[in-house]
Structure formats: structure tokens, C-alpha cells
Scaffold this motif. Structure first.
Motif, PDB file in Angstrom:
ATOM      1  N   ARG A  49       0.807  -1.259  -0.089  1.00  0.00           N
ATOM      2  CA  ARG A  49      -0.026  -0.115  -0.068  1.00  0.00           C
ATOM      3  C   ARG A  49       0.885   1.171   0.055  1.00  0.00           C
ATOM      4  N   PHE A  50       2.199   1.185   0.344  1.00  0.00           N
ATOM      5  CA  PHE A  50       3.003   2.446   0.698  1.00  0.00           C
ATOM      6  C   PHE A  50       4.203   2.068  -0.161  1.00  0.00           C
ATOM      7  N   PRO A  51       4.210   1.983  -1.439  1.00  0.00           N
ATOM      8  CA  PRO A  51       5.451   1.433  -1.859  1.00  0.00           C
ATOM      9  C   PRO A  51       6.783   2.734  -2.046  1.00  0.00           C
ATOM     10  N   GLY A  52       7.903   2.183  -1.752  1.00  0.00           N
ATOM     11  CA  GLY A  52       8.881   3.159  -1.614  1.00  0.00           C
ATOM     12  C   GLY A  52       9.002   3.753  -0.217  1.00  0.00           C
ATOM     13  N   LYS A  53       8.271   3.593   0.549  1.00  0.00           N
ATOM     14  CA  LYS A  53       8.174   3.908   2.116  1.00  0.00           C
ATOM     15  C   LYS A  53       8.967   2.986   3.001  1.00  0.00           C
ATOM     16  N   ASN A  54       9.724   3.493   4.020  1.00  0.00           N
ATOM     17  CA  ASN A  54       9.846   2.699   5.136  1.00  0.00           C
ATOM     18  C   ASN A  54       9.067   2.743   6.234  1.00  0.00           C
ATOM     19  N   ILE A  55       9.147   1.930   7.503  1.00  0.00           N
ATOM     20  CA  ILE A  55       8.122   1.916   8.488  1.00  0.00           C
ATOM     21  C   ILE A  55       7.859   3.298   9.318  1.00  0.00           C
ATOM     22  N   PHE A  56       8.964   4.025   9.342  1.00  0.00           N
ATOM     23  CA  PHE A  56       8.856   5.466   9.861  1.00  0.00           C
ATOM     24  C   PHE A  56       7.961   6.367   9.201  1.00  0.00           C
ATOM     25  N   GLU A  57       8.154   6.127   7.782  1.00  0.00           N
ATOM     26  CA  GLU A  57       7.176   7.049   6.966  1.00  0.00           C
ATOM     27  C   GLU A  57       5.835   6.521   6.982  1.00  0.00           C
ATOM     28  N   ILE A  58       5.682   5.177   6.894  1.00  0.00           N
ATOM     29  CA  ILE A  58       4.202   4.707   7.029  1.00  0.00           C
ATOM     30  C   ILE A  58       3.626   4.915   8.273  1.00  0.00           C
ATOM     31  N   ASN A  59       4.141   4.986   9.263  1.00  0.00           N
ATOM     32  CA  ASN A  59       3.766   5.228  10.693  1.00  0.00           C
ATOM     33  C   ASN A  59       3.069   6.791  10.579  1.00  0.00           C
ATOM     34  N   GLY A 109      -4.334   0.903   8.048  1.00  0.00           N
ATOM     35  CA  GLY A 109      -3.875   1.126   6.398  1.00  0.00           C
ATOM     36  C   GLY A 109      -4.763   0.691   5.506  1.00  0.00           C
ATOM     37  N   ARG A 110      -5.979  -0.013   5.830  1.00  0.00           N
ATOM     38  CA  ARG A 110      -6.911  -0.450   4.880  1.00  0.00           C
ATOM     39  C   ARG A 110      -7.707   0.873   4.324  1.00  0.00           C
ATOM     40  N   ARG A 111      -7.355   1.872   4.794  1.00  0.00           N
ATOM     41  CA  ARG A 111      -8.220   3.064   4.312  1.00  0.00           C
ATOM     42  C   ARG A 111      -7.517   3.411   3.021  1.00  0.00           C
ATOM     43  N   PHE A 112      -6.109   3.141   2.861  1.00  0.00           N
ATOM     44  CA  PHE A 112      -5.395   3.598   1.774  1.00  0.00           C
ATOM     45  C   PHE A 112      -5.383   2.742   0.594  1.00  0.00           C
ATOM     46  N   PRO A 113      -5.697   2.751  -0.601  1.00  0.00           N
ATOM     47  CA  PRO A 113      -5.907   1.952  -1.873  1.00  0.00           C
ATOM     48  C   PRO A 113      -4.551   1.564  -2.231  1.00  0.00           C
ATOM     49  N   ILE A 114      -4.396   0.378  -2.823  1.00  0.00           N
ATOM     50  CA  ILE A 114      -3.026  -0.055  -3.335  1.00  0.00           C
ATOM     51  C   ILE A 114      -2.756   0.713  -4.583  1.00  0.00           C
ATOM     52  N   PRO A 115      -1.793   1.636  -4.698  1.00  0.00           N
ATOM     53  CA  PRO A 115      -1.389   2.276  -5.879  1.00  0.00           C
ATOM     54  C   PRO A 115      -0.991   0.912  -7.158  1.00  0.00           C
ATOM     55  N   ARG A 116      -1.489   1.518  -8.355  1.00  0.00           N
ATOM     56  CA  ARG A 116      -1.040   0.960  -9.339  1.00  0.00           C
ATOM     57  C   ARG A 116       0.447   0.656  -9.529  1.00  0.00           C
TER      58      ARG A 116
END
Length: 476
Positions: free
Chosen positions: A64-74, A355-362
């Protein structure tokens, strides 16, 4: 700097294996034998399942958050306030792991090799080494680990052969006859060390393909469980549970028993020269994760400017944190499980649920890394050909066709090997449970279940590797 941080599936798997085996060889094994006695080599099965669950959670987050690490995802999922709090918890945990490991290694060096050298000198040199690699990226330490990890794995696989004349199978009999509660306690102790795998979240943005996140972490964890289990089995077979439980560093004492003819009687020095870089790689990986977390506060990934102050802070706090070896062992072996279970499961559940609120980007269907990252991959996976510029309309169509055909040809194989790995891990767990229940009545049940456990773990390593290879060939 950030645009060149990308590693391949094999490098991530081997880094995870070095991360988990590095600490397990030095500190905790004698405590596991004290708790689980001759069945201590079964105390890694529950932590393996825990690592597999973390791998699945990281895969879902990276999807759901490609190119992001756990700190940015938080920050994205939890918002600035709660996300900042979660990041502070992670940074605090990584700092605890780092001071625990560097001090543990210094105690080991002071006890085994450098008894007359002041511990402060050894610690200062080790921190300088970590700070030197702190100027680089994960790519560098991944390549260093690539050099030493195959030799490290080979020495472990050859241990049963090199110790053939020292083994006594009566020392592990009866198999799985210990108290099941003690075996569970041993699994809980080792689970605390497997919680270190959360460090992989700081490098989610460096994996070139999303499905490799789950497969690489799973393979590294299963490989570590096999290696650590072999070590514990050899220690009990050579020394027995009583002597092993009273040794400070049973792993080192084990390799001291290797004698090849009359002219190779100090194999421990040769093997230690292979083990030491693995321990260094683990400490450096934790340090890079710590720097990444601190740099996230200013919304950047270039941590070179904070490398020196953070390094000296780690040096000072490591010196002041523990008074003696007993405190280091007690903190590392008995508090790690409490720290890990106090926040990691809750954090993962919240991240997955919210995180399910955020769609999976193509774009995540192909690669989580932008095209600049692939320009400097340095021996990692080749860049995805579907990532063409917006002005080129023909390349994406070709990429879609190749992606479709790739999915059709490789997706069944990937899911098949993934199911095989899950089944083998489940067989390992069930065999331990059946053995603990049935060995009270028939000793052959424990022997058979122990054999099934070992065979299933070996096959799980192979199947998880095949799963990883299939994940590399996929584009979805």
C-alpha cells in the motif's frame, strides 16, 4: 544518497539471517539450555512463526505504501502526533538493541580473546567501525555480508561432520521428554531476539519488488532457525545440558572441540574470523536503522549529518548502561521478550487495520522504487522495464503484456511454494507438540517427532528459497 539505496532479495534474506543468528550465537543459548534442557533445539519454532507474521505485515504495508519505510508509513497512517510517538518507540527499541549488542560483543572479546585490553578500548574501536559504515548505505553492508555469510553458513553446516568424534547421542535422550511448559518458556525467550527482525521495516524502501519483502524475511528467519537449532543440538550432543547451561559462551566452546588431525587443533580462531564479520554486520544494520529513524523526524533519508553525534551517543550510553556481564545477559535474554511483545503486535495490528483506508497504488504492482533508484542498484535486481516515462505510451503496453504473461506463468509456482513452506512449518510445530505429548508413553514417538522436525525445517529452508526465487520473477 537515497536514490541509490536498493538491494535484491538474496541480500535482504542474508541480512535477516545475519541479524538473527548474530545475537543468538553469543548470548542466549546457555539460558535456553537451562530452561528447556536437552530439548533446547526446539525453542525456535514459535519465533519462526512470529517472524513469518511480521513478514506478512510488512508485505501488506509495502504493497500500500511502495517506496516508504516503517517510519514514513507510521506518519502516513497514524498521523503526525501518534505516528511520531510510534517512531519514538521504534527508535528507543533500536537504541536498546544496539547498546545491548555492542556491549555483549565487547564482553565476548574481553573474555575470549583480549582479556588484558580495557573494555572501553574495544568498545571505542567497534563504535568507530559502526560510524564508518554509518556514512554509507545499506547497499554497502549488504555487499559485505554477501562475502562472509556463505562462509558462515558453510561452517555451521559442516559442524556435525567436524564434531563427529565428539558426539554422544545419549545426551539428548529422551527426546521431547522435557516439560512442555519449559519448552514454551524457551520459545518465549528466543522470541525476544527474533523481535529484532522489526529492523527490516526501516529498509522496506530498498526492496526492488514488493513480494520479495515477505519472501526474503521468511527465508532469512527460517534459515536462522535452522542454523541456531543446529548449534544448540551440537552443544547438547557434545557437552550435555548441564555443562552447556553453565558455560558462558557455549558456541565458542563448541568450536574449540574441533580437532582435525594433529595440526589443526585451533580451528576456533579460524571460525571466529568468519563469525566476527557477521556480528559486525548485525550491529551496523541496527545502527543504520537507528539513523534512518532519527532522520525521519526532519523528513529526509540522508543521515550522514547525524552519524557522528549519534555514534558517540551510542558509545557513551553503552558504557554507562551496564556494570558487568551478568547485567548484559540479563537484559538481553530476559527483557527482550517483554519489550518486543509490549508494542510490536499492537503496532502491526493498528497499521494493518488503519492502513486499509489507503488503496493499493497501481505503481506498486511493478516496483516500489522510483526509476532513479534502479539506476544505481549495484548488482541488485535489474530495473523494471515497465517503468517508462509518461511520454512513452508504447512501453507500458508492452510491460502490461509481459506482466500478464509473467503472472500467468509464475504466480501458481509462487503460491505453491509459499503453501509448501507454510505446511512444512506447521508440520514442525505439530511434531513438537505430538512429541511432547507422546514421549511420556513411548520414547520412539519423541525420536520420530524430532526427526520429522529436523527434516521439515531443512525442507522449509529449500521451499522458502524457491518461493523467493519465484517472487523475484513476478511483477505483481
Amino acid at each position: 544518497m537515497d536514490s541509490k539505496q536498493i538491494i535484491n532479495y538474496r541480500q535482504m534474506a542474508w541480512l535477516i539471517a545475519s541479524l538473527l543468528t548474530g545475537g543468538g550465537l553469543v548470548s542466549i543459548q546457555h539460558d535456553l539450555v537451562r530452561v528447556a534442557r536437552m530439548d533446547a533445539w526446539f525453542t525456535y519454532i514459535i519465533p519462526t512463526f512470529y517472524a513469518a507474521m511480521i513478514a506478512f505485515a510488512f508485505y501488506k504495508l509495502a504493497q500500500r505504501f511502495p517506496g516508504k519505510n516503517i517510519f514514513e508509513i507510521n506518519k502516513i497512517i497514524m498521523g503526525k502526533g501518534i505516528g511520531l510517538l510510534f517512531n519514538l518507540i521504534l527508535i528507543f527499541h533500536f537504541w536498546l538493541l544496539l547498546i545491548r549488542d555492542v556491549r555483549s560483543f565487547c564482553k565476548f572479546m574481553g573474555t575470549i580473546l583480549l582479556p588484558t585490553t580495557p573494555e572501553e578500548v574495544v568498545l571505542f574501536i567497534l563504535v568507530l567501525l559502526i560510524m564508518y559504515f554509518g556514512r554509507t548505505s545499506i547497499e554497502v553492508i549488504a555487499r559485505v555480508n554477501d562475502i562472509f555469510f556463505p562462509n558462515f553458513a558453510l561452517t555451521i553446516l559442516l559442524l556435525p561432520l567436524m564434531l563427529t568424534n565428539e558426539l554422544d547421542k545419549s545426551l539428548i535422550e529422551p527426546i521431547l521428554a522435557a516439560d512442555s511448559i519449559n519448552v514454551l518458556y524457551g520459545n518465549m525467550l528466543s522470541l525476544g531476539w527474533y523481535g529484532d527482525i522489526f529492523i527490516a521495516g526501516a529498509f522496506l524502501h530498498t526492496i526492488s519488488q514488493i513480494k520479495q519483502v515477505r519472501s526474503a524475511i521468511r527465508h532469512g528467519a527460517i534459515l536462522s532457525s535452522l542454523f541456531l537449532g543446529i548449534f544448540l543440538l551440537m552443544e547438547v550432543l557434545v557437552f550435555g545440558p548441564v555443562i552447556t547451561g553453565n558455560l558462558i559462551y557455549p558456541s565458542y566452546n563448541l568450536v574449540q572441540q574441533i580437532h582435525i588431525s594433529d595440526f589443526l587443533d585451533r580451528m576456533d580462531l579460524l571460525i571466529l574470523s568468519i563469525w566476527a564479520p557477521i556480528l559486525f554486520c548485525k550491529d551496523i544494520l541496527i545502527y543504520l536503522a537507528l539513523l534512518t529513524g532519527i532522520a525521519s523526524f526532519v523528513k529526509q533519508r540522508d543521515y550522514s549529518t547525524i552519524n557522528t553525534p549519534v555514534g558517540f551517543f551510542v558509545l557513551l550510553t553503552s558504557l554507562l548502561a551496564f556494570k558487568n556481564t551478568t547485567e548484559v545477559f540479563s537484559f538481553g535474554n530476559y527483557s527482550s521478550s517483554v519489550i518486543v511483545l509490549s508494542y510490536q503486535p499492537l503496532m502491526l495490528l493498528l497499521l494493518l487495520a488503519l492502513g486499509r483506508r489507503f488503496p493499493i497504488p497501481r505503481t506498486s504492482q511493478n516496483s516500489p522504487s522510483p526509476s532513479p533508484a534502479n539506476q544505481g542498484n549495484g548488482g541488485s535486481d535489474p530495473p523494471d522495464k515497465t517503468g517508462a516515462p509518461d511520454g512513452n505510451h508504447q512501453a507500458p503496453k508492452q510491460g502490461n503484456r509481459s506482466s500478464t504473461s509473467s503472472k500467468g506463468s509464475h504466480s501458481p509456482s509462487y503460491h505453491r511454494w509459499s503453501r509448501v513452506s507454510n505446511i512444512l512449518l506447521l508440520i514442525s510445530l505439530v511434531s513438537v507438540g505430538i512429541g511432547l505429548w507422546g514421549s511420556e508413553y513411548y520414547a520412539t514417538i519423541g525420536i520420530g517427532c524430532g526427526f520429522v522436525y529436523g527434516l521439515a525445517m531443512i525442507l522449509a529452508v529449500i521451499s522458502s528459497y524457491m518461493e523467493l526465487v519465484q517472487a523475484r520473477q513476478q511483477r505483481t
